[in-house]
Design a protein around this motif. Structure first.
Motif, PDB file in Angstrom:
ATOM      1  N   MET A  40      27.743  38.268  82.051  1.00 40.27           N
ATOM      2  CA  MET A  40      27.274  36.824  81.683  1.00 40.27           C
ATOM      3  C   MET A  40      27.213  36.907  80.195  1.00 40.27           C
ATOM      4  SD  MET A  40      24.417  35.445  84.312  1.00 40.27           S
ATOM      5  CE  MET A  40      24.330  33.958  83.401  1.00 40.27           C
ATOM      6  N   ASP A  41      27.678  37.915  79.478  1.00 37.05           N
ATOM      7  CA  ASP A  41      27.458  37.832  77.839  1.00 37.05           C
ATOM      8  C   ASP A  41      28.536  37.266  77.368  1.00 37.05           C
ATOM      9  OD1 ASP A  41      29.500  39.701  78.157  1.00 37.05           O
ATOM     10  OD2 ASP A  41      28.326  41.222  76.986  1.00 37.05           O
ATOM     11  N   GLY A  42      29.466  36.992  78.482  1.00 42.96           N
ATOM     12  CA  GLY A  42      30.831  36.449  77.940  1.00 42.96           C
ATOM     13  C   GLY A  42      32.024  37.273  77.486  1.00 42.96           C
ATOM     14  N   ARG A  43      31.799  38.433  77.468  1.00 47.29           N
ATOM     15  CA  ARG A  43      32.968  39.343  77.199  1.00 47.29           C
ATOM     16  C   ARG A  43      33.455  40.055  78.287  1.00 47.29           C
ATOM     17  NH1 ARG A  43      29.339  42.265  72.535  1.00 47.29           N
ATOM     18  NH2 ARG A  43      27.590  41.836  74.109  1.00 47.29           N
ATOM     19  N   ARG A 210      25.486  39.226  67.576  1.00 41.40           N
ATOM     20  CA  ARG A 210      25.441  39.813  69.039  1.00 41.40           C
ATOM     21  C   ARG A 210      24.735  41.140  68.724  1.00 41.40           C
ATOM     22  NH1 ARG A 210      28.409  37.686  73.136  1.00 41.40           N
ATOM     23  NH2 ARG A 210      30.076  36.300  72.905  1.00 41.40           N
ATOM     24  N   ILE A 211      23.799  41.480  69.826  1.00 40.93           N
ATOM     25  CA  ILE A 211      23.454  42.780  69.806  1.00 40.93           C
ATOM     26  C   ILE A 211      23.870  43.662  70.787  1.00 40.93           C
ATOM     27  CG2 ILE A 211      21.010  43.906  70.728  1.00 40.93           C
ATOM     28  CD1 ILE A 211      20.901  42.281  67.919  1.00 40.93           C
ATOM     29  N   GLN A 212      24.422  44.609  70.390  1.00 43.41           N
ATOM     30  CA  GLN A 212      25.232  45.418  71.207  1.00 43.41           C
ATOM     31  C   GLN A 212      24.730  45.861  72.605  1.00 43.41           C
ATOM     32  OE1 GLN A 212      27.086  48.861  69.198  1.00 43.41           O
ATOM     33  NE2 GLN A 212      28.368  49.168  70.689  1.00 43.41           N
ATOM     34  N   GLY A 213      25.511  45.655  73.520  1.00 45.45           N
ATOM     35  CA  GLY A 213      25.014  46.264  74.725  1.00 45.45           C
ATOM     36  C   GLY A 213      24.641  45.056  76.063  1.00 45.45           C
ATOM     37  N   TYR A 214      24.317  44.040  75.229  1.00 45.92           N
ATOM     38  CA  TYR A 214      23.904  43.106  76.519  1.00 45.92           C
ATOM     39  C   TYR A 214      23.797  41.728  75.888  1.00 45.92           C
ATOM     40  CZ  TYR A 214      21.475  41.912  80.637  1.00 45.92           C
ATOM     41  OH  TYR A 214      21.096  41.172  81.975  1.00 45.92           O
ATOM     42  N   ARG A 215      23.121  40.666  76.590  1.00 45.40           N
ATOM     43  CA  ARG A 215      23.247  39.240  76.326  1.00 45.40           C
ATOM     44  C   ARG A 215      22.286  38.894  74.865  1.00 45.40           C
ATOM     45  NH1 ARG A 215      21.665  36.601  81.466  1.00 45.40           N
ATOM     46  NH2 ARG A 215      22.289  34.865  80.541  1.00 45.40           N
ATOM     47  N   GLU A 216      21.459  39.528  74.437  1.00 45.13           N
ATOM     48  CA  GLU A 216      20.650  39.273  73.244  1.00 45.13           C
ATOM     49  C   GLU A 216      21.687  38.805  71.990  1.00 45.13           C
ATOM     50  OE1 GLU A 216      17.150  40.961  70.547  1.00 45.13           O
ATOM     51  OE2 GLU A 216      17.894  42.240  72.020  1.00 45.13           O
ATOM     52  N   VAL A 217      21.232  37.586  71.634  1.00 38.99           N
ATOM     53  CA  VAL A 217      21.508  37.515  70.260  1.00 38.99           C
ATOM     54  C   VAL A 217      20.490  37.445  69.119  1.00 38.99           C
ATOM     55  CG1 VAL A 217      23.748  36.292  71.149  1.00 38.99           C
ATOM     56  CG2 VAL A 217      21.705  35.107  70.473  1.00 38.99           C
ATOM     57  N   LYS A 218      20.649  37.676  67.970  1.00 37.54           N
ATOM     58  CA  LYS A 218      19.681  37.527  66.833  1.00 37.54           C
ATOM     59  C   LYS A 218      19.988  36.589  65.818  1.00 37.54           C
ATOM     60  CE  LYS A 218      17.617  40.488  63.214  1.00 37.54           C
ATOM     61  NZ  LYS A 218      17.761  41.760  62.499  1.00 37.54           N
TER      62      LYS A 218
END
Length: 236
Positions: A40-43, A210-218
C-alpha cells in the motif's frame, strides 16, 4: 421477464457471488494481509522483501503471491532476473483502507491503535493519507475546489491545483477525483487521479519525503512553508 432471462440473471448473480467469495478468501490469511499492507505504500516490492515483511519463508511467500495474483489483487512486473510485485490498482488500496476502517473495534479510539507517525502522514497507494491529507481535503471542500460529493474537481479546483504545478490528466483512465475513506481518521482524503497528482507534486517539490521501509512520509521544512502558504495549515 422470460424464464430463460431469469435463469441467465441467476447465473450471473451466482458468478458474482463466487468471485466476491474468492477475493474475500484471498484476503482472509494474515500473511497475505501483511503483504497487501506493505504494497500500500505504492511501490513495487520483491518476493524476498515481502517475505521479510510477512515473516514467512520464501516458498510460502511464493504460494501467497500466486493466490493474490490469481484473484487480481496484485500484479507482477519482470525486469531482467527480478520480479516486482505491486497492488493491482488504486481500487485495491481503497478496498484495503475500508477494510482497515471496518476492522478497528468502535470502542477503541483510532489514536490508540495507530502509531502517531503513521496517523499524521502516510501513503495510500499513490496518494496521501492520514491527518494531513484529511485536512487538505477539508480545505478543498471549504474553498469549493471540489464538487459537493467529492466526485469531481470544480473549475476553480483544477485552476488552483494546476497553478501549484499539478499535472492533471485531461483523460484519466481512472476516476479523476474521488473521496477515499481514511482508516485512522474515519474521514475522507483525496483519491483518484487528482490525489495521485497532488502527492507527485509534493514529492517533486520536496515538500514531503518518504521514510524508507514503510508508508510513513515526513513533511520537510520547505513543505511546512508551502502547506501554510497554499493550504493554510500549520505543521509543527
Amino acid at each position: 421477464m422470460s424464464v430463460s432471462k431469469s435463469i441467465c440473471n441467476a447465473r450471473s448473480d451466482d458468478a458474482l457471488e463466487q468471485a466476491m467469495s474468492s477475493v474475500a478468501s484471498a484476503i482472509s490469511d494474515a500473511s497475505r494481509v501483511s503483504i497487501l499492507c506493505a504494497l500500500m505504500d505504492g511501490r513495487a516490492w520483491t518476493a524476498t522483501e515481502l517475505s521479510a515483511v510477512a515473516g514467512i519463508t520464501a516458498s510460502t511467500t511464493s504460494g501467497h503471491l500466486a493466490r493474490l495474483l490469481n484473484n487480481g489483487l496484485i500484479r507482477c512486473l519482470s525486469q531482467g532476473r527480478h520480479r516486482y510485485y505491486s497492488l493491482a490498482g488504486p481500487q485495491i488500496a481503497g478496498l484495503l483502507e475500508n477494510l482497515m476502517s471496518v476492522s478497528m473495534s468502535p470502542p477503541t479510539p483510532p489514536a490508540s491503535r495507530t502509531p502517531q507517525h503513521l496517523r499524521y502522514a502516510r501513503t495510500c497507494y499513490d496518494h496521501l493519507a492520514g491527518e494531513l491529507a484529511v485536512e487538505i481535503y477539508q480545505l478543498m471542500q471549504q474553498e469549493q475546489w471540489l464538487e459537493a460529493d467529492g466526485s469531481m474537481l470544480t473549475a476553480a479546483g483544477k485552476s488552483r491545483l494546476q497553478s501549484l504545478g499539478c499535472a492533471l490528466d485531461p483523460r484519466p483512465r481512472r476516476r479523476a477525483c474521488c473521496p477515499c475513506l481514511d482508516w485512522s481518521e474515519r474521514r475522507f482524503h483525496l483519491g483518484g487521479d487528482a490525489g495521485a497528482a497532488l502527492m507527485t507534486l509534493f514529492l517533486q517539490k520536496a515538500w514531503i519525503e518518504r521514510i524508507q521501509g514503510y508508508r510513513e512520509v515526513k513533511v520537510t521544512s520547505s513543505g511546512k512553508i508551502a502547506l501554510r502558504r497554499h493550504f493554510h495549515l500549520n505543521v509543527c
